[in-house]
Design an enzyme around this catalytic site. Structure first.
Site, PDB file in Angstrom:
ATOM      1  N   LYS A  94       7.495 -20.497 -34.054  1.00  0.00           N
ATOM      2  CA  LYS A  94       7.168 -19.896 -32.755  1.00  0.00           C
ATOM      3  C   LYS A  94       6.046 -18.897 -32.971  1.00  0.00           C
ATOM      4  CE  LYS A  94      11.491 -20.342 -30.258  1.00  0.00           C
ATOM      5  NZ  LYS A  94      12.034 -21.357 -31.161  1.00  0.00           N
ATOM      6  N   ASP A 128       6.392 -24.616 -31.949  1.00  0.00           N
ATOM      7  CA  ASP A 128       7.273 -24.616 -30.776  1.00  0.00           C
ATOM      8  C   ASP A 128       6.487 -24.124 -29.565  1.00  0.00           C
ATOM      9  OD1 ASP A 128       9.521 -25.459 -32.167  1.00  0.00           O
ATOM     10  OD2 ASP A 128      10.424 -23.477 -32.305  1.00  0.00           O
ATOM     11  N   MET A 129       6.888 -24.551 -28.355  1.00  0.00           N
ATOM     12  CA  MET A 129       6.239 -24.036 -27.146  1.00  0.00           C
ATOM     13  C   MET A 129       7.187 -23.061 -26.467  1.00  0.00           C
ATOM     14  SD  MET A 129       3.420 -24.017 -25.553  1.00  0.00           S
ATOM     15  CE  MET A 129       2.393 -25.474 -25.768  1.00  0.00           C
ATOM     16  N   GLN A 157       6.168 -29.439 -22.597  1.00  0.00           N
ATOM     17  CA  GLN A 157       7.415 -29.310 -21.831  1.00  0.00           C
ATOM     18  C   GLN A 157       7.282 -30.068 -20.506  1.00  0.00           C
ATOM     19  OE1 GLN A 157       6.431 -25.253 -22.035  1.00  0.00           O
ATOM     20  NE2 GLN A 157       8.267 -24.630 -23.145  1.00  0.00           N
ATOM     21  N   ARG A 178       5.589 -33.281 -29.837  1.00  0.00           N
ATOM     22  CA  ARG A 178       6.995 -33.265 -29.414  1.00  0.00           C
ATOM     23  C   ARG A 178       7.053 -33.078 -27.890  1.00  0.00           C
ATOM     24  NH1 ARG A 178       9.975 -28.096 -31.233  1.00  0.00           N
ATOM     25  NH2 ARG A 178       9.874 -29.038 -33.288  1.00  0.00           N
ATOM     26  N   LYS A 181      12.138 -31.206 -22.460  1.00  0.00           N
ATOM     27  CA  LYS A 181      12.192 -30.865 -21.031  1.00  0.00           C
ATOM     28  C   LYS A 181      11.647 -29.456 -20.783  1.00  0.00           C
ATOM     29  CE  LYS A 181      16.045 -33.829 -19.657  1.00  0.00           C
ATOM     30  NZ  LYS A 181      17.334 -33.933 -18.958  1.00  0.00           N
ATOM     31  N   GLY A 182      11.959 -28.529 -21.691  1.00  0.00           N
ATOM     32  CA  GLY A 182      11.543 -27.128 -21.513  1.00  0.00           C
ATOM     33  C   GLY A 182      12.765 -26.249 -21.318  1.00  0.00           C
ATOM     34  N   ARG A 282      21.499 -19.125 -25.893  1.00  0.00           N
ATOM     35  CA  ARG A 282      20.731 -20.106 -25.102  1.00  0.00           C
ATOM     36  C   ARG A 282      21.404 -21.468 -25.117  1.00  0.00           C
ATOM     37  NH1 ARG A 282      16.402 -17.496 -27.217  1.00  0.00           N
ATOM     38  NH2 ARG A 282      15.916 -19.087 -28.755  1.00  0.00           N
ATOM     39  N   ARG A 283      21.972 -21.844 -26.266  1.00  0.00           N
ATOM     40  CA  ARG A 283      22.676 -23.145 -26.343  1.00  0.00           C
ATOM     41  C   ARG A 283      23.917 -23.125 -25.445  1.00  0.00           C
ATOM     42  NH1 ARG A 283      18.573 -23.734 -28.591  1.00  0.00           N
ATOM     43  NH2 ARG A 283      18.193 -24.411 -26.490  1.00  0.00           N
TER      44      ARG A 283
HETATM   45  C1  FAD Z   1      14.392 -30.923 -31.317  1.00  0.00           C
HETATM   46  C2  FAD Z   1      14.224 -30.053 -30.121  1.00  0.00           C
HETATM   47  C3  FAD Z   1      13.150 -29.160 -30.081  1.00  0.00           C
HETATM   48  C4  FAD Z   1      12.961 -28.370 -28.943  1.00  0.00           C
HETATM   49  N1  FAD Z   1      11.855 -27.552 -28.889  1.00  0.00           N
HETATM   50  C5  FAD Z   1      11.608 -26.859 -27.749  1.00  0.00           C
HETATM   51  C6  FAD Z   1      10.421 -26.078 -27.592  1.00  0.00           C
HETATM   52  O1  FAD Z   1       9.584 -25.974 -28.486  1.00  0.00           O
HETATM   53  N2  FAD Z   1      10.238 -25.432 -26.407  1.00  0.00           N
HETATM   54  C7  FAD Z   1      11.139 -25.515 -25.378  1.00  0.00           C
HETATM   55  O2  FAD Z   1      10.901 -24.949 -24.304  1.00  0.00           O
HETATM   56  N3  FAD Z   1      12.286 -26.230 -25.510  1.00  0.00           N
HETATM   57  C8  FAD Z   1      12.529 -26.905 -26.671  1.00  0.00           C
HETATM   58  N4  FAD Z   1      13.693 -27.640 -26.761  1.00  0.00           N
HETATM   59  C9  FAD Z   1      14.754 -27.500 -25.734  1.00  0.00           C
HETATM   60  C10 FAD Z   1      14.547 -28.469 -24.606  1.00  0.00           C
HETATM   61  O3  FAD Z   1      13.395 -28.106 -23.860  1.00  0.00           O
HETATM   62  C11 FAD Z   1      15.759 -28.474 -23.677  1.00  0.00           C
HETATM   63  O4  FAD Z   1      15.989 -27.202 -23.159  1.00  0.00           O
HETATM   64  C12 FAD Z   1      17.042 -28.951 -24.339  1.00  0.00           C
HETATM   65  O5  FAD Z   1      16.785 -29.948 -25.299  1.00  0.00           O
HETATM   66  C13 FAD Z   1      17.975 -29.526 -23.290  1.00  0.00           C
HETATM   67  O6  FAD Z   1      17.386 -30.656 -22.669  1.00  0.00           O
HETATM   68  P1  FAD Z   1      17.872 -32.167 -22.916  1.00  0.00           P
HETATM   69  O7  FAD Z   1      16.623 -33.024 -22.871  1.00  0.00           O
HETATM   70  O8  FAD Z   1      18.599 -32.242 -24.178  1.00  0.00           O
HETATM   71  O9  FAD Z   1      18.710 -32.536 -21.666  1.00  0.00           O
HETATM   72  P2  FAD Z   1      19.706 -31.744 -20.685  1.00  0.00           P
HETATM   73  O10 FAD Z   1      19.103 -31.845 -19.326  1.00  0.00           O
HETATM   74  O11 FAD Z   1      20.085 -30.390 -21.196  1.00  0.00           O
HETATM   75  O12 FAD Z   1      20.978 -32.656 -20.792  1.00  0.00           O
HETATM   76  C14 FAD Z   1      20.928 -33.974 -20.293  1.00  0.00           C
HETATM   77  C15 FAD Z   1      22.137 -34.729 -20.765  1.00  0.00           C
HETATM   78  O13 FAD Z   1      22.150 -34.774 -22.193  1.00  0.00           O
HETATM   79  C16 FAD Z   1      23.491 -34.729 -22.659  1.00  0.00           C
HETATM   80  N5  FAD Z   1      23.690 -33.520 -23.456  1.00  0.00           N
HETATM   81  C17 FAD Z   1      22.928 -32.402 -23.449  1.00  0.00           C
HETATM   82  N6  FAD Z   1      23.436 -31.476 -24.277  1.00  0.00           N
HETATM   83  C18 FAD Z   1      24.535 -32.006 -24.824  1.00  0.00           C
HETATM   84  C19 FAD Z   1      25.522 -31.546 -25.738  1.00  0.00           C
HETATM   85  N7  FAD Z   1      25.468 -30.303 -26.260  1.00  0.00           N
HETATM   86  N8  FAD Z   1      26.524 -32.381 -26.087  1.00  0.00           N
HETATM   87  C20 FAD Z   1      26.607 -33.606 -25.546  1.00  0.00           C
HETATM   88  N9  FAD Z   1      25.728 -34.105 -24.651  1.00  0.00           N
HETATM   89  C21 FAD Z   1      24.707 -33.319 -24.291  1.00  0.00           C
HETATM   90  C22 FAD Z   1      24.375 -34.712 -21.446  1.00  0.00           C
HETATM   91  O14 FAD Z   1      24.698 -36.028 -21.086  1.00  0.00           O
HETATM   92  C23 FAD Z   1      23.461 -34.086 -20.398  1.00  0.00           C
HETATM   93  O15 FAD Z   1      23.828 -34.398 -19.093  1.00  0.00           O
HETATM   94  C24 FAD Z   1      13.880 -28.458 -27.870  1.00  0.00           C
HETATM   95  C25 FAD Z   1      14.938 -29.363 -27.918  1.00  0.00           C
HETATM   96  C26 FAD Z   1      15.110 -30.154 -29.014  1.00  0.00           C
HETATM   97  C27 FAD Z   1      16.227 -31.146 -29.006  1.00  0.00           C
END
Ligand code: FAD
Length: 302
Positions: A94, A128-129, A157, A178, A181-182, A282-283
């Protein structure tokens, strides 16, 4: 509410000291030290995964703190190399942690040092963004890093309205991008608010990246998007290994294994470091099921 609790010292102390919450922390965070990170990496690589390591720490407030982050990355890269893991493990950085908010030139100089350390041991860095006020600065620094280290990865994102256009600019030969969603709370003026619009944007961006000449990295746990990417990759005649999936440490482990077992490249984003608390919050904020798991652990039932 959870993000507000993240700033509350009483809650922080409760979480940090409750013995059973350690299991929850360990599910999402690899540990406190570089050695912990390397142990987690070794185990994931043994299971057929690739890794990107994130040294936790944001909002660096002075140059000395930024310099400490650089040393932390140099240390973990050296330990990865000593363990023979750099073929399968890189680092995520970051820019705010290396001084972006203090001085862009300082952040660039620090990022260059990390890229240099990574290149010396045969691996890569992905930037990272963060929130949308940093997007132009981060893409500007990325472009300058890529002059010397073209393998440096970008992150875009899907929730930002600008991202489809950024994907067009970034889908060039050798460009590692990468798509996520954001994760930040963004205003309507710059970001889609409806989750369905974010998903539609994700698919449009994925198409641009898959049709381009770069190496797309699809960071999502969303089963629907994973199915769509699988389909779109075939449509664009991309073979396994010409793109990858990325998921967070501790999230959807069965799906990570299923994809790797099907021959796909899967990279696990592994956070570690003493500043694990904000990341964990955040998680938890992202998904109620994580919160239930956490509450059970605090109550001593898991
Ligand atoms: C490798 C990685 C790098 C990332 N880097 C960045 C970054 O640099 N900047 C940034 O802004 N964000 C980053 N993110 C975070 C990202 O932007 C999202 O906030 C986060 O990944 C949640 O979005 P999602 O696409 O997983 O779907 P979501 O909309 O959160 O979830 C969609 C569906 O996925 C499934 N799901 C989600 N979480 C879980 C869980 N814990 N257990 C089981 N099923 C689940 C469920 O079915 C859910 O309905 C990163 C994420 C990942 C995985």
């Amino acid at each position: 509410m959870i993000l507000a609790a993240a700033g509350n010292d009483t809650i922080r102390n409760l979480v940090a000291t409750a013995p059973l919450s350690r299991n929850v922390v360990a599910r999402f965070v690899a540990g406190r030290s570089a050695t912990d990170a390397v142990i987690a990496t070794r185990s994931l690589v043994r299971d057929g995964m690739n890794v990107t390591l994130d040294h936790l720490g944001e909002d660096t407030t002075d140059a000395a703190q930024a310099a400490d982050i650089v040393v932390a990355y140099q240390t973990v890269l050296a330990e990865l190399a000593a363990a023979g893991l750099t073929e399968h493990a890189e680092v995520s950085v970051k820019l705010s942690a290396v001084g972006q908010k203090l001085d862009e030139e300082l952040a660039l100089a620090n990022a260059l040092r990390i890229c240099d350390a990574a290149a010396q041991v045969g691996t890569t860095v992905t930037l990272d963004m963060e929130d949308h006020t940093t997007t132009d600065s981060t893409l500007g620094i990325l472009a300058r890093l890529r002059r010397e280290y073209p393998q440096t990865g970008a992150v875009v994102q899907a929730y930002l309205r600008r991202t489809e256009s950024d994907c067009r600019d970034l889908a060039t030969v050798g460009s590692r991008v990468r798509l996520c969603k954001g994760a930040y709370a963004e205003p309507e003026s710059v970001a889609y608010q409806d989750p369905a619009d974010v998903d539609r944007s994700y698919v449009r961006c994925a198409n641009v990246l898959l049709a381009g000449e770069g190496y797309p990295m699809f960071a999502t746990h969303d089963p629907r998007l994973v199915r769509i990417i699988d389909d779109r990759a075939r449509w664009h005649d991309r073979k396994a290994g010409q793109y990858e999936y990325q998921m967070l440490f501790g999230v959807r482990l069965a799906e990570q294994r299923r994809l790797a077992g099907a021959g796909e490249t899967v990279r696990v984003y592994v956070p570690y470091g003493v500043q694990w608390y904000g990341y964990l919050m955040r998680r938890l904020a992202e998904r109620p099921a994580n919160l239930a798991f956490f509450a059970r652990a605090l109550a001593g039932r898991k």
